[in-house]
Motif scaffolding. Structure first.
Motif, short mmCIF file in Angstrom:
data_model
loop_
_atom_site.label_atom_id
_atom_site.label_comp_id
_atom_site.label_asym_id
_atom_site.label_seq_id
_atom_site.Cartn_x
_atom_site.Cartn_y
_atom_site.Cartn_z
N ALA A 6 0.85 -1.20 0.00
CA ALA A 6 0.00 0.00 0.00
C ALA A 6 0.88 1.25 0.00
CB ALA A 6 -0.90 0.00 1.22
N ARG A 7 0.30 2.35 -0.42
CA ARG A 7 1.02 3.61 -0.40
C ARG A 7 0.70 4.34 0.90
NH1 ARG A 7 -0.71 3.20 -5.78
NH2 ARG A 7 -2.73 4.00 -5.16
N HIS A 8 1.70 5.02 1.46
CA HIS A 8 1.50 5.75 2.71
C HIS A 8 2.15 7.11 2.63
CE1 HIS A 8 0.41 1.81 4.24
NE2 HIS A 8 1.62 1.35 3.91
N LEU A 9 1.75 8.02 3.53
CA LEU A 9 2.50 9.25 3.75
C LEU A 9 2.84 9.30 5.23
CD1 LEU A 9 3.77 11.87 2.87
CD2 LEU A 9 1.56 13.01 3.18
N LEU A 10 4.09 8.94 5.55
CA LEU A 10 4.50 8.82 6.94
C LEU A 10 5.44 9.93 7.38
CD1 LEU A 10 5.09 4.95 6.89
CD2 LEU A 10 3.06 6.19 7.68
N GLY A 105 -8.19 3.66 3.63
CA GLY A 105 -7.18 4.56 4.18
C GLY A 105 -7.42 4.79 5.65
N VAL A 106 -6.36 5.14 6.37
CA VAL A 106 -6.50 5.48 7.79
C VAL A 106 -5.57 6.66 8.09
CG1 VAL A 106 -4.86 3.65 8.48
CG2 VAL A 106 -6.41 4.62 10.17
N VAL A 107 -6.13 7.64 8.77
CA VAL A 107 -5.38 8.84 9.14
C VAL A 107 -5.09 8.74 10.63
CG1 VAL A 107 -5.43 11.36 9.24
CG2 VAL A 107 -6.50 10.16 7.30
N ALA A 125 -4.34 -1.01 4.29
CA ALA A 125 -4.88 0.31 3.91
C ALA A 125 -3.74 1.33 3.82
CB ALA A 125 -5.89 0.77 4.96
N ALA A 126 -3.97 2.40 3.05
CA ALA A 126 -2.99 3.50 2.99
C ALA A 126 -3.02 4.24 4.32
CB ALA A 126 -3.36 4.45 1.86
#
Ligand code: CP
Length: 323
Positions: A6-10, A105-107, A125-126
């Protein structure tokens, strides 16, 4: 950016200049959507996003929720204070429970540095980091870059001071990387007690004298004194801190006519910034908040919709059609 497929923004450190430019360009398109009479597009119809906020938030949570609504995504609201976290359920069991219901997705906001990275290991999930401890707040960094470039254009060679409680600030870590990646010269300004134990890898200069740099700044970026994260007194008094490091009216008068005053919020008026200074025309603090919605639309769209590969214009066009 990828973990478990999955793609993430960490972290801002995950993004190179091309990634950031792509996100900022797309943010401009979504800002235009926000100006329509019905600010809603079908880009994420059928996708479900969960909010996992273990720490308080006003701006980040509300702007993510607004962004998701404008993209026609379904959302799963989770409030720690009324959840089974209070019965001792772990972060891993919580995310696995939410994921079992079906999320794309999860924030995540969490007091522990690295919590979103862990969540990314436990779900397909992203995952988007909405702030983890002192570590990172990448969407804040992106909305600040969007706000800065919309006023100043290219940041190459611009001088930006990040002033205040650097030690306890995830915003300082994300923004130092983000501003430097876009070519700016970044100077940290704070008392020695508010510097992190190590600045290894930080692309910055340091001064303890705001007056030494104020005249030459393109952006004076102020940080909140994070009293809730400080275990011991790090300045003699807040009044003294304001006198030495606050953006007082007298200091703000030294900024150039085009220089911006920025703050991620929430502000402590009278501590890091004089109340009157926060309301000056060159203080773009409310604009930062407004841009947060468009930047988060762009991030959600890229991670849950298009992907961080070069965006197919026709896909974006379709995504931006009126819902
Ligand atoms: N800037 C920011 O993260 O604000 P909130 O804590 O209100 O989300």
């Amino acid at each position: 950016m990828r973990r478990n497929g999955a793609r993430h923004l960490l972290s801002m450190a995950d993004l190179d200049r091309d990634d950031i430019e792509q996100i900022l360009n797309l943010t401009g398109s979504f800002a235009e959507v926000g100006e329509r009479s019905i600010p809603k597009v079908p880009a994420l119809r059928g996708k479900t996003i969960a909010w996992l906020f273990y720490e308080d938030s006003t701006r980040t949570r509300l702007s993510f929720e607004t962004a998701a609504r404008r993209l026609s995504a379904d959302t799963m609201n989770f409030s720690v204070s009324s959840s089974s976290v209070n019965k001792g359920e772990s972060l891993r069991d919580t995310i696995e429970t939410i994921a079992a219901m079906g999320i794309d997705g999860v924030v995540v906001r969490h007091r522990a540095a690295g919590a979103p990275q862990q969540v990314a290991d436990w779900t397909d999930a992203a995952v988007i980091n909405a702030g983890d401890g002192w570590h990172q707040h990448p969407t804040q960094g992106l909305l600040d870059l969007y706000t800065a470039t919309s006023h100043l254009g290219d940041l190459d060679g611009k001088h930006i001071a990040i002033v205040g409680d650097i030690k306890h600030s995830r915003v300082a870590r994300s923004n130092a990387i983000g501003f430097a990646t876009m070519g700016a010269r970044v100077t940290l300004v704070c008392p020695p007690t508010l510097l992190p134990p190590s600045l290894d890898g930080w692309p910055v200069e340091v001064t303890h004298d705001l007056d030494a740099v104020i005249d030459e700044l393109d952006i004076c970026y102020l940080l909140r004194m994070q009293l809730e994260r400080q275990k011991q007194a790090v300045v003699p008094t807040l009044r003294e801190y304001h006198h030495e490091y606050g953006l007082t009216s007298a200091r703000a008068d030294h900024l150039g006519a085009e220089a911006l005053i920025m703050h991620p919020g929430p502000m402590n008026r009278g501590v890091e910034i004089a109340g009157e200074v926060a309301d000056r025309p060159n203080a773009v603090i409310a604009e930062q908040v407004a841009n947060g919605v468009s930047v988060r639309m762009a991030v959600l769209f890229l991670l849950l919709g298009a992907g961080l590969e070069p965006v197919d214009e026709s896909a974006v066009g379709g995504g931006l059609a009126v819902a």
